[in-house]
Design a protein around this motif. Structure first.
Motif, PDB file in Angstrom:
ATOM      1  N   GLU A 187       0.704  -1.110  -0.111  1.00 52.29           N
ATOM      2  CA  GLU A 187      -0.020  -0.047   0.122  1.00 52.29           C
ATOM      3  C   GLU A 187       0.696   1.409   0.039  1.00 52.29           C
ATOM      4  OE1 GLU A 187      -3.757  -2.027   2.316  1.00 52.29           O
ATOM      5  OE2 GLU A 187      -2.709  -0.078   3.089  1.00 52.29           O
ATOM      6  N   SER A 188       2.026   1.108   0.095  1.00 52.88           N
ATOM      7  CA  SER A 188       2.935   2.181   0.077  1.00 52.88           C
ATOM      8  C   SER A 188       4.258   1.991  -0.989  1.00 52.88           C
ATOM      9  CB  SER A 188       3.455   2.495   1.187  1.00 52.88           C
ATOM     10  OG  SER A 188       4.181   1.546   1.942  1.00 52.88           O
ATOM     11  N   ASN A 189       4.752   3.037  -1.194  1.00 51.83           N
ATOM     12  CA  ASN A 189       5.916   3.038  -2.178  1.00 51.83           C
ATOM     13  C   ASN A 189       7.081   2.791  -1.487  1.00 51.83           C
ATOM     14  OD1 ASN A 189       7.377   2.994  -4.392  1.00 51.83           O
ATOM     15  ND2 ASN A 189       7.877   5.152  -4.446  1.00 51.83           N
ATOM     16  N   ARG A 190       7.124   1.547  -0.765  1.00 53.06           N
ATOM     17  CA  ARG A 190       8.265   1.378   0.341  1.00 53.06           C
ATOM     18  C   ARG A 190       9.063  -0.001   0.096  1.00 53.06           C
ATOM     19  NH1 ARG A 190       7.496   0.331   6.928  1.00 53.06           N
ATOM     20  NH2 ARG A 190       9.266  -0.836   7.088  1.00 53.06           N
ATOM     21  N   TYR A 191      10.323  -0.067   0.102  1.00 56.82           N
ATOM     22  CA  TYR A 191      11.106  -1.315  -0.210  1.00 56.82           C
ATOM     23  C   TYR A 191      12.054  -1.280   1.115  1.00 56.82           C
ATOM     24  CZ  TYR A 191       9.164  -0.998  -4.875  1.00 56.82           C
ATOM     25  OH  TYR A 191       8.522  -0.735  -5.903  1.00 56.82           O
ATOM     26  N   ASP A 192      11.950  -2.776   1.556  1.00 52.69           N
ATOM     27  CA  ASP A 192      12.949  -2.908   2.607  1.00 52.69           C
ATOM     28  C   ASP A 192      13.887  -3.993   2.180  1.00 52.69           C
ATOM     29  OD1 ASP A 192      11.001  -2.799   5.594  1.00 52.69           O
ATOM     30  OD2 ASP A 192      11.455  -1.268   4.093  1.00 52.69           O
ATOM     31  N   THR A 193      15.412  -3.609   2.391  1.00 55.18           N
ATOM     32  CA  THR A 193      16.274  -4.550   2.116  1.00 55.18           C
ATOM     33  C   THR A 193      16.966  -4.973   3.527  1.00 55.18           C
ATOM     34  OG1 THR A 193      16.838  -3.672  -0.047  1.00 55.18           O
ATOM     35  CG2 THR A 193      18.256  -4.986   0.751  1.00 55.18           C
ATOM     36  N   ASN A 194      16.797  -6.162   3.759  1.00 54.29           N
ATOM     37  CA  ASN A 194      17.522  -6.618   5.212  1.00 54.29           C
ATOM     38  C   ASN A 194      18.473  -7.906   5.059  1.00 54.29           C
ATOM     39  OD1 ASN A 194      15.783  -5.002   6.933  1.00 54.29           O
ATOM     40  ND2 ASN A 194      14.073  -6.192   5.932  1.00 54.29           N
ATOM     41  N   PHE A 195      19.455  -7.799   6.066  1.00 52.93           N
ATOM     42  CA  PHE A 195      20.278  -8.967   6.244  1.00 52.93           C
ATOM     43  C   PHE A 195      19.486  -9.602   7.405  1.00 52.93           C
ATOM     44  CE2 PHE A 195      23.671  -8.566   3.370  1.00 52.93           C
ATOM     45  CZ  PHE A 195      23.804  -7.125   3.150  1.00 52.93           C
TER      46      PHE A 195
END
Lengths: 106, 209
Positions: free
Chosen positions: B60-68
């Motif tokens: 629902e949002s323009n959000r991207y997460d990159t996680n280790f």
């Protein structure tokens, strides 16, 4: 005559080579474990004993009996200590190791 | 590249499984639920921990997460008929929203107990993103039953019921989500599918290498 002899010799050599390529089976070892309830999680056992240990020809896993049967290549084996480490490294609890196990008798 | 990953992930929905594989194993998991799509790859140097990377897209949002990610098997109890596990699940990385980027972290505990017939699991997680939605708490439980007992290498079938709780959600329908699932696995491949109480179809896929 010489040609026939050479041809027969070549055939004999090829036949011997084809038998030698298939490894002979040796000792069978039955390993009793605890915790072997999830097939998807036990996939690693085939990887561990199939690819990482050339001494092992093949394995059978029984979720019902909680056992892993190791079929060794002839004249090859693993020590109890090594087998125990491989089992516990896969996250299972070792109960016992039975050497020279005969699947037909049991 | 991220969009391609998330499009692929959108075809595969919410996968939940043990966060650690066998020693030396690689795992691909895809998680796509009502709020996010996640692609997760991990490597297990031993059967007691795994290291991985996850790429997450919030729908629902323009959000991207990159996680280790780092997961640890805290405790395992093996019996002749069952296995019980307690895991610590952690991840940290960056969240990207528009032109902004923020620190992102996640801390959770997961427990499961299963026999060849019954399965149950519970997972709780605290999620924190600096300057975005701050912290959020989530929990989830599953129960399952195998309609038939299969042997090693056979096709295994499980009927499962999953209940999720998201207390920060305003709508009741989003606070509690119930999902009946069918889980199938054979060899190194696992798939799950179902429809949740909000009418969203769910298809999961996990592959172990």
């Amino acid at each position: 005559m010489i040609k026939k002899t050479l041809l027969l010799s070549l055939c004999a050599i090829l036949i011997n080579l084809s038998f030698a390529a298939e490894k002979e089976l040796g000792e069978t070892v039955l390993v009793n474990v605890k915790g072997l309830v999830c097939d998807f999680c036990a996939v690693g056992l085939k990887k561990t004993f199939g690819k990482k240990t050339p001494e092992v020809h093949s394995i059978d896993v029984s979720l019902k009996e909680q056992t892993i049967t190791l079929f060794f290549v002839k004249n090859e084996t693993l020590t109890d200590k090594k087998i125990a480490k491989l089992i516990t490294d896969n996250g299972y609890t070792l109960v016992s190791i039975i050497r020279n196990y005969d699947p037909q008798k049991n | 590249m991220l969009r391609i990953v998330f499009i692929l992930s959108a075809l595969l929905v919410t996968a939940k499984a043990r966060p650690i594989s066998y020693a030396g194993g690689w795992t691909f998991m895809s998680m796509n639920n009502w709020e996010s799509s996640i692609a997760h790859y991990h490597y297990s140097p031993t059967a007691f921990e795994s290291f991985g990377i996850s790429l997450e897209n919030y729908n629902e949002s323009n959000r991207y997460d990159t996680n280790f990610q780092f997961n640890k098997l805290i405790k395992r109890k093996n019996t002749r008929t069952s296995q019980a596990n307690l895991y610590l699940k952690t991840k940290a990385g960056l969240a990207f929203e528009g032109n902004n980027e923020y620190f992102n972290s996640h801390l959770g505990l997961a427990a499961d107990w299963e026999t060849r017939r019954y399965f149950t699991s519970y997972e709780t997680a605290l999620h924190y993103s600096d300057d975005l939605d701050n912290g959020s708490f989530h929990q989830q439980a599953r129960v399952g039953i195998a309609p038939y007992i299969a042997e090693f290498g056979d096709l295994h079938t499980w009927l499962m019921l999953q209940v999720e709780h998201h207390p920060e959600e305003e709508q009741d329908s989003q606070q509690f989500i119930v999902t009946p699932l069918v889980r199938l696995f054979k060899g190194a491949y696992l798939t799950e599918f179902g429809i949740n109480s909000n009418g969203n179809a769910i298809i999961n896929l996990i592959i172990r290498f």
